[in-house]
Design an enzyme around this catalytic site. Structure first.
Site, mmCIF file in Angstrom:
data_model
loop_
_atom_site.group_PDB
_atom_site.id
_atom_site.type_symbol
_atom_site.label_atom_id
_atom_site.label_comp_id
_atom_site.label_asym_id
_atom_site.label_seq_id
_atom_site.Cartn_x
_atom_site.Cartn_y
_atom_site.Cartn_z
ATOM 1 N N LYS A 52 0.820 -1.218 0.000
ATOM 2 C CA LYS A 52 0.000 0.000 0.000
ATOM 3 C C LYS A 52 0.852 1.266 0.000
ATOM 4 O O LYS A 52 0.472 2.267 -0.599
ATOM 5 C CB LYS A 52 -0.967 0.006 1.183
ATOM 6 N N LYS A 71 -4.692 -10.117 -6.628
ATOM 7 C CA LYS A 71 -5.974 -10.392 -5.947
ATOM 8 C C LYS A 71 -7.033 -9.378 -6.368
ATOM 9 O O LYS A 71 -6.709 -8.232 -6.704
ATOM 10 C CB LYS A 71 -5.796 -10.441 -4.429
ATOM 11 N N LYS A 87 -10.576 -3.685 -4.047
ATOM 12 C CA LYS A 87 -11.348 -2.438 -4.195
ATOM 13 C C LYS A 87 -10.535 -1.374 -4.899
ATOM 14 O O LYS A 87 -11.079 -0.528 -5.591
ATOM 15 C CB LYS A 87 -11.663 -1.845 -2.809
HETATM 16 N N1 AQP Z 1 -9.630 -10.979 -3.311
HETATM 17 C C1 AQP Z 1 -10.017 -11.420 -2.106
HETATM 18 N N2 AQP Z 1 -10.271 -12.759 -1.934
HETATM 19 C C2 AQP Z 1 -10.681 -13.232 -0.720
HETATM 20 N N3 AQP Z 1 -10.847 -12.430 0.354
HETATM 21 C C3 AQP Z 1 -10.613 -11.107 0.221
HETATM 22 N N4 AQP Z 1 -10.693 -10.073 1.067
HETATM 23 C C4 AQP Z 1 -10.350 -8.932 0.436
HETATM 24 N N5 AQP Z 1 -10.025 -9.199 -0.839
HETATM 25 C C5 AQP Z 1 -10.186 -10.546 -1.006
HETATM 26 C C6 AQP Z 1 -11.101 -10.209 2.467
HETATM 27 O O1 AQP Z 1 -12.114 -9.254 2.725
HETATM 28 C C7 AQP Z 1 -11.997 -8.836 4.079
HETATM 29 C C8 AQP Z 1 -12.056 -7.356 4.156
HETATM 30 O O2 AQP Z 1 -11.022 -6.752 3.477
HETATM 31 P P1 AQP Z 1 -10.727 -5.202 3.760
HETATM 32 O O3 AQP Z 1 -11.656 -4.363 3.008
HETATM 33 O O4 AQP Z 1 -10.671 -4.932 5.190
HETATM 34 O O5 AQP Z 1 -9.292 -5.032 3.248
HETATM 35 P P2 AQP Z 1 -8.563 -5.501 2.013
HETATM 36 O O6 AQP Z 1 -8.121 -6.897 2.184
HETATM 37 O O7 AQP Z 1 -7.493 -4.495 1.875
HETATM 38 O O8 AQP Z 1 -9.641 -5.413 0.820
HETATM 39 P P3 AQP Z 1 -9.337 -4.931 -0.633
HETATM 40 O O9 AQP Z 1 -10.517 -5.082 -1.458
HETATM 41 O O10 AQP Z 1 -8.118 -5.576 -1.167
HETATM 42 O O11 AQP Z 1 -9.114 -3.400 -0.420
HETATM 43 P P4 AQP Z 1 -7.901 -2.529 -0.901
HETATM 44 O O12 AQP Z 1 -7.951 -2.543 -2.378
HETATM 45 O O13 AQP Z 1 -8.222 -1.186 -0.296
HETATM 46 O O14 AQP Z 1 -6.665 -3.141 -0.354
HETATM 47 C C9 AQP Z 1 -10.712 -9.434 4.634
HETATM 48 O O15 AQP Z 1 -11.055 -10.573 5.404
HETATM 49 C C10 AQP Z 1 -9.965 -9.842 3.407
HETATM 50 O O16 AQP Z 1 -9.126 -10.958 3.656
#
Ligand code: AQP
Length: 343
Positions: free
Chosen positions: A123, A206, A209
């Site tokens: 990040k 992966k 968002k």
């Molecule tokens: N691609 C994924 N596959 C399975 N699980 C996922 N999670 C996120 N992406 C995947 C799970 O969703 C939960 C919440 O995630 P979060 O929003 O707290 O943070 P994150 O992992 O940072 O989600 P994003 O979508 O990847 O956001 P950005 O792009 O901002 O980094 C967690 O349990 C995570 O494991």
């Protein structure tokens, strides 16, 4: 929880997990987290879930959008099956004990531990000097989120495994330094076919968002045509589907679509391949689209309905916060006593 997962007998099984209100929910959040939160609740384990808005602001969030995203995420939890009458559902900043325990953990965790966190490296990117201190200390707040409830199990996607390991390191160091057996060794629960849903455009990244390409993910608010279009255009290879999982080893995009199908249909990958092995993607993708629409459409319809009643959402979160505080306050008080703070 899952077979083989042992909890120290001193701690009652309790599930905690959170999601950041930092943008639209996607299929990875649903399969990796939300769906499994509802499953844990339905198994009868005490479950505590929260929108982690204090994590979200570790990178810039427009205040009005943050408020909207928090309510939308609450609607997403409820529409995915998390029942506020059976689970505790609230917003992180409503329970001050999270941040209070995080400060103690900032003093327990070591700089070197934080520097090894791959999410911070991803990040912060090349501009780490300019990243917020909050982004660097994020895992200490996450440890506090979990341990302020003495949670024994945390259902998460694969990407969060390292942070749960750090939570255990913090608990172990605290217990060791103060000579207590106060915080549990929390277990990550990373199971099922979709613990790491990949981008539809690149099977090595992966689904996320923050991916600039909307075509890389299925948003939980996408309509049926958009879902079908994204799956139709999803990157694949020219081969037919194999009949056994071994045949997906070197085929990340194909493996991703099969994993998504299995998780949505509550089947194993072996079962999906037994049914669909030998098919071309031209036949498999429409089946996957129909399945995704059938599973996601009722959720997005319910989210939209709940969003017409923001006051009701706020009341649910306030009630959940009061319930959460009943558990968190005595654990923080005991922590202060252990550390030597006069109360
Ligand atoms: N691609 C994924 N596959 C399975 N699980 C996922 N999670 C996120 N992406 C995947 C799970 O969703 C939960 C919440 O995630 P979060 O929003 O707290 O943070 P994150 O992992 O940072 O989600 P994003 O979508 O990847 O956001 P950005 O792009 O901002 O980094 C967690 O349990 C995570 O494991």
């Amino acid at each position: 929880m899952s077979e083989g997962v042992q909890t120290s007998p001193a701690f009652t099984p309790r599930v905690f997990s959170g999601i950041q209100p930092s943008g639209d929910l996607h299929l990875g959040n649903y399969l990796g987290a939300l769906k499994r939160f509802a499953d844990a609740q339905n198994k009868g384990v005490q479950s505590i879930y929260c929108m982690v808005d204090q994590h979200a602001i570790t990178v810039w969030q427009d205040p009005e959008k943050l408020r909207q995203a928090t309510r939308e995420l609450a609607a997403g939890f409820i529409a995915s099956g998390v029942d506020p009458k059976r689970s505790i559902l609230f917003n992180q900043s409503q329970v001050a004990e999270h941040a209070q325990l995080a400060w103690i953990f900032n003093c327990v965790a070591r700089m070197g531990w934080m520097k090894r966190m791959t999410q911070f490296k991803d990040k912060a990117g090349k501009n780490a000097e300019n990243a917020s201190l909050g982004l660097f200390g994020y895992p200490a707040l996450m440890a506090a989120d979990i341990l302020i409830y003495h949670a024994t199990h945390v259902p998460v996607g694969e990407d969060q495994k390292q942070h749960i390991e750090l939570t255990r390191d913090i608990a172990a160091k605290f217990n060791h330094d103060y000579g207590v057996d106060f915080f549990p060794m929390t277990e990550p629960v990373i199971e099922g076919a979709a613990t790491r849903v990949m981008s539809l455009r690149d099977g090595s990244k992966k689904m996320s968002k923050s991916d600039p390409s909307d075509a890389s993910r299925i948003n939980m608010t996408d309509d049926a045509d958009t879902i079908a279009g994204k799956i139709r255009k999803a990157k694949t290879d020219a081969e037919a589907l194999p009949s056994e999982a071994e045949g997906l080893k070197e085929r990340p995009e194909a493996r991703n679509l099969v994993n998504i199908y299995a998780a949505l249909a509550d089947m194993t990958v072996a079962e999906v391949l037994a049914e669909n092995g030998g098919q071309q993607f031209s036949a498999f993708k429409p089946k996957l689209s129909d399945l995704a629409v059938a599973k996601l459409a009722p959720i997005s319809t319910e989210m939209a309905r709940l969003m017409t009643q923001p006051d009701e959402i706020d009341a649910i979160l306030r009630h959940g916060a009061a319930q959460a505080r009943e558990i968190a306050a005595p654990i923080l008080a005991r922590t202060y006593d252990i550390v030597g703070m006069v109360r």
